[in-house]
Write a protein that holds these residues in place. Sequence first.
Motif, mmCIF file in Angstrom:
data_model
loop_
_atom_site.group_PDB
_atom_site.id
_atom_site.type_symbol
_atom_site.label_atom_id
_atom_site.label_comp_id
_atom_site.label_asym_id
_atom_site.label_seq_id
_atom_site.Cartn_x
_atom_site.Cartn_y
_atom_site.Cartn_z
ATOM 1 N N TRP A 52 0.869 -1.114 0.118
ATOM 2 C CA TRP A 52 -0.108 -0.108 0.238
ATOM 3 C C TRP A 52 0.851 1.165 0.084
ATOM 4 C CZ3 TRP A 52 -4.753 -0.288 -1.429
ATOM 5 C CH2 TRP A 52 -5.731 0.521 -1.116
ATOM 6 N N GLY A 53 0.289 2.275 -0.206
ATOM 7 C CA GLY A 53 0.872 3.567 -0.053
ATOM 8 C C GLY A 53 1.658 4.517 -1.041
ATOM 9 N N TRP A 54 1.258 3.737 -2.484
ATOM 10 C CA TRP A 54 1.814 4.573 -3.444
ATOM 11 C C TRP A 54 3.216 4.976 -3.725
ATOM 12 C CZ3 TRP A 54 -3.133 5.075 -1.567
ATOM 13 C CH2 TRP A 54 -4.182 4.348 -2.139
ATOM 14 N N ASN A 55 3.342 6.385 -3.982
ATOM 15 C CA ASN A 55 4.958 6.875 -3.629
ATOM 16 C C ASN A 55 5.039 7.937 -2.604
ATOM 17 O OD1 ASN A 55 3.042 9.072 -4.602
ATOM 18 N ND2 ASN A 55 4.548 9.717 -6.098
ATOM 19 N N GLN A 56 4.075 7.594 -1.549
ATOM 20 C CA GLN A 56 4.174 8.571 -0.323
ATOM 21 C C GLN A 56 5.361 7.905 0.598
ATOM 22 O OE1 GLN A 56 2.012 11.386 -0.423
ATOM 23 N NE2 GLN A 56 1.884 10.494 -2.605
ATOM 24 N N PRO A 57 5.966 8.841 1.215
ATOM 25 C CA PRO A 57 6.733 8.478 2.283
ATOM 26 C C PRO A 57 6.492 7.355 3.054
ATOM 27 C CG PRO A 57 6.605 10.642 2.234
ATOM 28 C CD PRO A 57 5.595 10.152 1.278
ATOM 29 N N GLU A 58 5.350 7.063 3.457
ATOM 30 C CA GLU A 58 4.814 5.973 4.383
ATOM 31 C C GLU A 58 5.274 4.679 3.705
ATOM 32 O OE1 GLU A 58 1.719 9.368 5.064
ATOM 33 O OE2 GLU A 58 2.906 8.690 3.516
ATOM 34 N N ALA A 59 5.241 4.803 2.419
ATOM 35 C CA ALA A 59 5.595 3.344 1.729
ATOM 36 C C ALA A 59 7.158 3.018 1.580
ATOM 37 C CB ALA A 59 4.918 3.286 0.256
ATOM 38 N N ARG A 60 7.947 3.834 2.054
ATOM 39 C CA ARG A 60 9.174 3.617 1.998
ATOM 40 C C ARG A 60 9.775 2.595 3.107
ATOM 41 N NH1 ARG A 60 10.534 9.786 0.758
ATOM 42 N NH2 ARG A 60 9.283 9.898 -1.099
ATOM 43 N N TYR B 265 -0.056 -7.689 -8.173
ATOM 44 C CA TYR B 265 0.138 -6.109 -7.943
ATOM 45 C C TYR B 265 0.769 -5.784 -6.661
ATOM 46 C CZ TYR B 265 -0.818 -1.414 -7.810
ATOM 47 O OH TYR B 265 -1.146 -0.040 -7.418
ATOM 48 N N THR B 266 1.619 -5.084 -6.738
ATOM 49 C CA THR B 266 2.542 -4.705 -5.493
ATOM 50 C C THR B 266 2.489 -3.172 -5.328
ATOM 51 O OG1 THR B 266 4.728 -4.766 -6.158
ATOM 52 C CG2 THR B 266 3.582 -6.828 -5.281
ATOM 53 N N GLN B 267 2.686 -2.743 -3.978
ATOM 54 C CA GLN B 267 3.116 -1.452 -3.607
ATOM 55 C C GLN B 267 4.207 -1.409 -2.576
ATOM 56 O OE1 GLN B 267 0.381 1.722 -3.375
ATOM 57 N NE2 GLN B 267 -1.089 0.840 -4.825
ATOM 58 N N GLY B 268 4.960 -0.608 -2.479
ATOM 59 C CA GLY B 268 5.778 -0.268 -1.170
ATOM 60 C C GLY B 268 6.909 -1.173 -1.011
ATOM 61 N N ALA B 269 8.016 -0.649 -0.415
ATOM 62 C CA ALA B 269 9.112 -1.474 -0.183
ATOM 63 C C ALA B 269 9.052 -2.646 0.746
ATOM 64 C CB ALA B 269 10.307 -0.675 0.488
#
Length: 748
Positions: free
Chosen positions: A467-475, A506-510
């Motif tokens: 989750w989190g797209w390209n937002q800092p929370e996803a790093r 489908y994936t998002q986030g580190a």
Amino acid sequence: MPTMNGTRLVLALATTAALLSGAPAAQAAPATAAGPAPRVLHAAPDGSGSTCSPGRPCSLDGARDAARTVHGRDVRVELADGTYTLSKPQELGAADSGRGGHTVTWTAAPGADPVLSGGRALTGWSENVDGTWTAKAPDGVTPRQLFVDGVRAVRARGDSCAAPVCDATKAGMTGARATGIADWARPTDAEAVIRVRWRNYHCRITAVSGDVMTFAQPCWTNSASGTDRTGPAWDTTTVDSSRYTKVSFFENARELLDQPGEFVWDSAARTVTYLPRRGENMRRAETVSPVTENLLVLDGAHDLRVTGIGFAYAAYLQPSTDEGYAGMQAGLTLTGATGPTDHAGRYYTKPAAALTVRGGRQVVVDHVAFTRLGGAGVVFEQGTQDSTLTRSRFTDLSSGAVYIGDTEPMPAAELAGARNTVSYNTIRRTGVEYTDAVGIWAGYEAETVIDHNTLDDLPYSGISVGWGWNQPEARTSVLRDNRVTNNRITNVMRVAYDQHDGGAVYTQGAQPGTVISGNYINRSAYGNTERDGNGIYLDEQSSHITVTRNVLTRVGYKWVSNWADYGIDNHATGNWTDTAAPALTGTGSTMTANRTGLDRLPAEALHVAATAGAGGRGPVEQLRPDLARAGTATQSSTDGTATADHATDGDTTTDTRTLAEPGAWWQVDLGDTRHVGQIEVWNNTSMTTADFDVQVATTADFSDATTLHVTGKALRPTLLDTDREARYVRIKLSGTGRVALAHVLIHP
């Protein structure tokens, strides 16, 4: 309270081990020292006894209370055959859990097929002069879904309305006159259904003034731009965005009731009107509407098993309220008139589910059937850990099948989901109503295992992790060490539903240590109208993920996609596919030893594909030889870069392109006369190839050509059966324009 005859339902929900043969045994209960035999309690739909014996079975509540009194041994609550109609959720918590190394099991009695149902029967149908039938809804019932003899009916719907007519703004929408809505008797019972890329919106009309419609709040505001809560700042998928192209359809108006199998709800008269399908007898039909949400809630439960029980007709009430359905992604919605500014989806709402586990530990859900639901199937959330969902069946769900975890990237330890397993389940025809929903969704989770599941016939993505797209929370989050392995994912990203920009996986986030391996993916976004349906899609900040030994065929766009340069350290190695894809983007990412551009799957790939999924060995669509790739391609002109051979290079991501000119053409010389059985034409990015002839001939001047005409734009692919001997195949515009193609396959 009316109850339904459960005979058909019980038969339909029979949970047989043969359906999912080949799965391993369910997770065993914790081993215990030799001791007393399990205490067996008995429940029945009409149970009321206090001793829970076979002769005097308890109600569900009575069995729960009796189980709480048992100490020092396992407990089995056996449900007799039949339908348990629930007016509120059955709740089990810490007090209903196994203690001292023992387990509490809620299960079917031997030979029984019990079903927990949230449905209510609609009776007293009367025929109208136009062939429709009408029934009064019981008090408290507001039908959003209707099932007739177990078959889902469809809310009466009209045609699509293009953006120039139905122009959506932050305030509302035009088009009431052109669509006829201004003249409807009850427009305020109707909803607009809008699909924009990966999002889905359902908002009710609240007023019509002249040509302008307004909609329920906060549904409309939450579907439009400007709230600073609908996702990343760059997002352009709201109803008033540049990507909005149309209303998919308006639904639930008496004026739209014109197809067998449709129904309409009249909130003023409190009636349902239905147009029967051929062969349906409304005097004898069993008609059921979902009413009760969350049939079983396990809140803080541990060492508890649920096996062999069916779940049916659970409701999802939010979309029928003023909240509506402001879909953000994967079946999660934005709710509330106000809320924190957020671009990472931390405050989105999951759909209601038939079975919800909150804060569970060592919970096992095994051999359970979920069908005919108004919402989702199963939710594991709020720190559920070390729990499993196995060998269960999901079919005909309005939303997604399985939701694991939450949207908070750094939760408190007690709210962190970890080590949950979803395996050997069969998921078919979910997302029926809310087409942005996915089959299996996992949010910010660690060590999740999604293994040997079969997913088929889904409108959007199959499995989504992160989750989190390209937002800092996803790093930097709790995401790590997840495994998506040995799943069979077919016929997803279905083009008919207009949901785009997703993938079979489908994936998002580190998520360091995450592996996607051994999956068979076939026909994801096949027949697509846009070049954005992927096989494995490492979206946004997806990082530190290994993609290996997967078989991916007949994918509408890229077999693997990692387009964002802030997704790093991803590695695709040893996969098999019939097309190619650009190199992975992002620092440290690699693609090595992949077998791409195949027109036959080798034996090792066939074995991987056949053994993926829930049922042991399954069918595999073998690739067909392609005569075009060995031929010589030419075209009427070129802009210098998009040359003719880009259509025969085995890569759907490269394009041919002629100049815009009268009668523009592309052709291939096979080198000799061959049998041409079928031709596949894959359009390019912009879908510029439209209204064209496909000519098949043995002579270079096409004097003996067989000509097939295609009206409108080519798809990905457009299939043309030819069945003749030929050496030359030409694609030629009927008028002036460009021929622009990604792929042309010619099969013998």
